[in-house]
Design an enzyme around this catalytic site. Structure first.
Site, PDB file in Angstrom:
ATOM      1  N   HIS A  59       6.647  -1.216   2.995  1.00 17.03           N
ATOM      2  CA  HIS A  59       6.604  -2.639   3.361  1.00 17.03           C
ATOM      3  C   HIS A  59       5.740  -3.382   2.363  1.00 17.03           C
ATOM      4  O   HIS A  59       4.890  -2.803   1.700  1.00 17.03           O
ATOM      5  CB  HIS A  59       6.080  -2.840   4.786  1.00 17.03           C
ATOM      6  CG  HIS A  59       4.780  -2.154   5.051  1.00 17.03           C
ATOM      7  ND1 HIS A  59       4.705  -0.807   5.320  1.00 17.03           N
ATOM      8  CD2 HIS A  59       3.513  -2.621   5.064  1.00 17.03           C
ATOM      9  CE1 HIS A  59       3.444  -0.479   5.505  1.00 17.03           C
ATOM     10  NE2 HIS A  59       2.690  -1.548   5.345  1.00 17.03           N
ATOM     11  N   ASN A  93       0.833  -1.213   0.000  1.00 13.83           N
ATOM     12  CA  ASN A  93       0.000   0.000   0.000  1.00 13.83           C
ATOM     13  C   ASN A  93       0.863   1.258   0.000  1.00 13.83           C
ATOM     14  O   ASN A  93       1.825   1.347   0.761  1.00 13.83           O
ATOM     15  CB  ASN A  93      -0.900   0.002   1.242  1.00 13.83           C
ATOM     16  CG  ASN A  93      -1.805  -1.213   1.320  1.00 13.83           C
ATOM     17  OD1 ASN A  93      -2.268  -1.712   0.301  1.00 13.83           O
ATOM     18  ND2 ASN A  93      -2.042  -1.710   2.519  1.00 13.83           N
TER      19      ASN A  93
HETATM   20  P1  AMP Z   1      -0.259  -0.967   6.005  1.00 15.72           P
HETATM   21  O1  AMP Z   1      -1.705  -0.781   6.430  1.00 15.72           O
HETATM   22  O2  AMP Z   1      -0.105  -1.453   4.602  1.00 15.72           O
HETATM   23  O3  AMP Z   1       0.547   0.284   6.305  1.00 15.72           O
HETATM   24  O4  AMP Z   1       0.281  -2.137   6.899  1.00 15.72           O
HETATM   25  C1  AMP Z   1       0.865  -1.976   8.152  1.00 15.72           C
HETATM   26  C2  AMP Z   1       0.863  -3.342   8.783  1.00 15.72           C
HETATM   27  O5  AMP Z   1       1.800  -3.351   9.837  1.00 15.72           O
HETATM   28  C3  AMP Z   1      -0.497  -3.745   9.378  1.00 15.72           C
HETATM   29  O6  AMP Z   1      -0.910  -4.974   8.808  1.00 15.72           O
HETATM   30  C4  AMP Z   1      -0.201  -3.858  10.862  1.00 15.72           C
HETATM   31  O7  AMP Z   1      -0.939  -4.868  11.496  1.00 15.72           O
HETATM   32  C5  AMP Z   1       1.287  -4.155  10.875  1.00 15.72           C
HETATM   33  N1  AMP Z   1       1.979  -3.769  12.095  1.00 15.72           N
HETATM   34  C6  AMP Z   1       1.939  -2.578  12.724  1.00 15.72           C
HETATM   35  N2  AMP Z   1       2.716  -2.589  13.821  1.00 15.72           N
HETATM   36  C7  AMP Z   1       3.281  -3.816  13.871  1.00 15.72           C
HETATM   37  C8  AMP Z   1       4.176  -4.456  14.766  1.00 15.72           C
HETATM   38  N3  AMP Z   1       4.666  -3.837  15.862  1.00 15.72           N
HETATM   39  N4  AMP Z   1       4.536  -5.733  14.513  1.00 15.72           N
HETATM   40  C9  AMP Z   1       4.054  -6.384  13.431  1.00 15.72           C
HETATM   41  N5  AMP Z   1       3.196  -5.837  12.553  1.00 15.72           N
HETATM   42  C10 AMP Z   1       2.808  -4.574  12.767  1.00 15.72           C
END
Ligand code: AMP
Ligand code: ZN
Length: 137
Positions: A101, A88
């Site tokens: 990511h 995204n």
């Molecule tokens: P996005 O919405 O594409 O920015 O994805 C961010 C992702 O990071 C989401 O799926 C969250 O659940 C994940 N996320 C956020 N903080 C953490 C964390 N501390 N450890 C693992 N995943 C995380």
């Protein structure tokens, strides 16, 4: 290269714990803390760039190989039926963490993971394609 304020940079540095599944010189991959499905993982470059537009080419060129390597292992371990590889850029696109990511989301036949869109109409696509073609450098 890394940003002191960024949660994913802190994870890369080991300042925040994570369920790491893979690491090399350029990337680490961890299980998502709020998984869309069992085994949902996230690939993080060891470089703070907000999105695809600012991530250096050297990372962009390598990230899909990491995605394939990890997805293959996930398919084997999870016995899933497929995997979504997606990414995204921007709040409107669902980005919530502003460190580039890539998501690896295992899919199981009949699961209710909601990655879908309603097919629309292609009106105006001839002109639009021409405009975008011209804009591509
Ligand atoms: P996005 O919405 O594409 O920015 O994805 C961010 C992702 O990071 C989401 O799926 C969250 O659940 C994940 N996320 C956020 N903080 C953490 C964390 N501390 N450890 C693992 N995943 C995380
Ligand atoms: Zn970061």
């Amino acid at each position: 290269m890394l940003n002191d304020e960024c949660i994913f940079c802190k994870i890369v540095k080991g300042e925040i714990p994570s369920n790491k599944i893979y690491e090399d010189d350029d990337f680490m991959v961890m299980l998502d803390i709020a998984p869309a499905s069992k085994g949902h993982a996230v690939i993080l470059p060891k470089y703070h760039a907000e999105n695809i537009f600012t991530l250096p080419d050297e990372y962009l060129e390598k990230v899909l190989k990491v995605a394939r390597k990890c997805s293959a292992a996930m398919m084997e371990v999870l016995k899933c039926d497929g995997v979504n590889v997606l990414q995204n850029n921007g709040e409107a696109a669902g980005q919530t963490v502003f460190h580039y990511h890539m998501h690896l989301i295992p899919r199981f036949n009949g699961d209710n993971v909601g990655i879908c869109w309603k097919p629309g109409t292609a009106d105006g696509n001839d002109e639009l394609a021409a405009k975008i073609r011209e804009a591509i450098k």
